[in-house]
Design a protein around this motif. Structure first.
Motif, PDB file in Angstrom:
ATOM      1  N   LYS A   1       7.799  -9.237 -10.002  1.00  9.84           N
ATOM      2  CA  LYS A   1       6.303  -9.409 -10.205  1.00  9.84           C
ATOM      3  C   LYS A   1       6.049 -10.625  -9.552  1.00  9.84           C
ATOM      4  CE  LYS A   1       7.327  -7.261 -14.848  1.00  9.84           C
ATOM      5  NZ  LYS A   1       7.931  -8.061 -16.349  1.00  9.84           N
TER       6      LYS A   1
ATOM      7  N   SER B   1      -0.240  -3.008  -8.825  1.00  2.00           N
ATOM      8  CA  SER B   1       0.426  -3.115  -9.198  1.00  2.00           C
ATOM      9  C   SER B   1       0.799  -0.607  -8.792  1.00  2.00           C
ATOM     10  CB  SER B   1      -0.637  -2.438 -10.763  1.00  2.00           C
ATOM     11  OG  SER B   1      -0.626  -1.968 -11.050  1.00  2.00           O
TER      12      SER B   1
ATOM     13  N   TRP C   1       5.577  -3.911 -12.181  1.00  2.79           N
ATOM     14  CA  TRP C   1       5.822  -4.173 -11.237  1.00  2.79           C
ATOM     15  C   TRP C   1       4.369  -4.220 -10.744  1.00  2.79           C
ATOM     16  CZ3 TRP C   1       8.860   0.379  -7.648  1.00  2.79           C
ATOM     17  CH2 TRP C   1       9.277  -0.164  -5.987  1.00  2.79           C
TER      18      TRP C   1
END
Length: 508
Positions: free
Chosen positions: A115, A159, A167
């Protein structure tokens, strides 16, 4: 791409976990896309990757260093490791946005459930340049099919198509009111990461909150920018916090993709040692940043300067006291005699005015001071206590009207005179705190052109300490002082002089 091909690609990505340069050379079509064939690789990298084009030399070296830092930490997916912190200060045109994109793609492709947050100095820079570059390279990447890319206004996000909330990397503006959005990314079994583009102009509060997000997993923090300011978070990466950061300063003249004709024009017009060229070309912090009031070069020249006694001992001795105004500040007692300044005492905040008055009185007598000036903001009690000791000390109100029509208030007037004193040959002790405090305050733009310095409160918001030592020197310029005639009695009452026991002697 079928399941078998996806699994094979994932295996390749795992190989590049600790090899970001290898990822960059594998992930993008350097050999087939003419748009990427701009920078010829140096022989050592050409031989290593068997391709003619790729990143510039500085970027190859940066990525190789990053890979070594990953290997040193040896993250096992469970136990948190020390954060990787890397900062690059540079001139214009070296490809900072491109390496930002490569870092995003490498981390996201090699670390499931990573992230990240990317920001820049302005919303326009973030959306129009930094995020646009990230999107461009992501689409060219061998893992492009893994990602959903959003680049619309108010939504900058990349993403994973199967794990969109777990993620991902997000582009966020760096407005101070948005600071809490930079808090912990919660990727304990992966890599939480932050990338700051044009980092010199990003508010310190944003960096402070981001630091709090480096406590779990395999955290990484990258900062890129022109070194425009001599204070603030980006400056500290190269100075006060250099022990925490891997830093590089890149000269645009040494980068193959930069416009050498434009650079030469700047050198011809401004000179190699000008602040313009230092910032825009050489990747060096300026002698005087855009809003900085006192030039670093002037403080450097005065720092530890040696004087002969005849150069200052004819002048009046001015004793000053700048009380602490918050718990972590220092109360500072200083003495200036002509071109010489010394810090006599620096002690933690103390609200016992009687105690401080006795300390100040002792210094007045020992030094034979001709005047004593005290900051009125938190010094009225000290002066009142001094009156009980028979002392004739003078309060100085920093907010009072200035005798100089070009200054907003007394504080600006004193700092202006202090700035002139430095240029005239003033001598400072070798005190790093004093040095930092003198170059820290910035000016506040005004339509009437008067000099106004930022408040101590605003300095604290930039994570700068209260400039108590610098203010102790500035106080010595509050009013003109004449040296007292030789033999003239000091303001010390007989009862105090003959007292046998001094309960505060242990504090001296």
């Amino acid at each position: 791409m079928n399941a078998s091909e996806t699994a094979e690609l994932a295996e390749w990505m795992a190989r590049f976990y600790a090899d970001p340069l290898g990822f960059v050379m594998f992930a993008y079509p350097w050999g087939s896309d003419p748009a990427l064939q701009i920078v010829p690789l140096t022989p050592v990298y050409r031989q290593r990757f068997n391709v003619d084009y790729g990143p510039d030399l500085w970027a190859c070296q940066f990525l190789d260093e990053l890979g070594e830092l990953v290997r040193q930490r040896g993250f096992d997916g469970v136990h948190a490791v020390d954060a990787i912190r890397m900062a690059v200060a540079s001139g214009h045109g070296i490809g900072k946005s491109a390496i930002t994109a490569w870092l995003v793609n490498w981390i996201m492709s090699t670390r499931p459930f990573a992230k990240g947050i990317v920001t820049a100095n302005t919303a326009e820079q973030l959306a129009g340049k930094t995020w646009a570059e990230i999107c461009k390279w992501t689409k060219k990447s061998v893992t492009a099919q893994w990602w959903k890319i959003s680049a619309g206004k108010g939504m900058m996000r990349i993403s994973h198509i199967d794990h969109p909330e777990a993620w991902l990397v997000t582009g966020l503006t760096c407005r101070e009111e948005n600071a809490e959005a930079f808090a912990g990314l919660h990727a304990a079994d992966s890599t939480p990461f932050y990338i700051f583009d044009e980092a010199s102009a990003i508010p310190d509060t944003i960096a402070e909150v981001a630091e709090g997000g480096l406590t779990d997993g395999e955290p990484m923090f990258f900062k890129f920018g022109n070194p425009t300011r001599n204070s603030g978070d980006f400056h500290r990466c190269f100075h006060a916090m250099r022990h925490r950061w891997q830093t590089r300063q890149i000269d645009s003249r040494e980068v193959s993709i930069t416009n050498k004709n434009q650079i030469q024009q700047w050198l011809d017009d401004y000179g190699a040692d000008s602040d313009f060229v230092k910032i825009r070309v050489r990747g060096l912090f300026p002698s005087l940043s855009a809003k900085q009031f006192i030039a670093t070069a002037d403080v450097d020249a005065a720092y530890g300067r040696e004087l002969r006694s005849e150069q200052f001992d004819f002048a009046a001795k001015i004793l000053t006291c700048d009380p602490a105004w918050e718990g972590d500040d220092l109360l500072v007692i200083g003495l200036r005699q002509g071109l010489l300044f010394r810090v006599l005492r620096a002690i933690p905040k103390n609200d016992n005015d009687i105690e401080i008055a006795n300390i100040l009185a002792r210094h007045e007598d020992e030094q034979g001071a001709d005047a004593v000036f005290i900051d009125a903001g938190y010094g009225t009690g000290i002066v009142s206590a001094g009156h009980t000791l028979g002392r004739d000390w003078q309060l100085v109100w920093f907010s009072a009207a200035s005798a100089d029509p070009g200054c907003l208030n007394k504080r600006a007037e004193m700092w202006k005179q202090m700035r002139d004193w430095l240029k005239q040959g003033g001598c400072l002790p070798k005190d790093p705190e004093l040095h930092a405090e003198l170059v820290a305050p910035e000016t506040v733009p005004r339509l009437d052109g008067k000099i106004q310095l930022e408040s101590k409160h605003d300095m604290k918001k930039r994570r700068l300490p209260s400039p108590n030592k610098a203010d102790a020197l500035a106080l010595s310029f509050a009013y003109p002082v004449q040296k007292k005639a030789a033999g003239l009695a000091r303001h010390r009452p007989r009862a105090q002089a003959e007292r046998g026991h001094d309960p505060f002697a242990r504090l001296l």
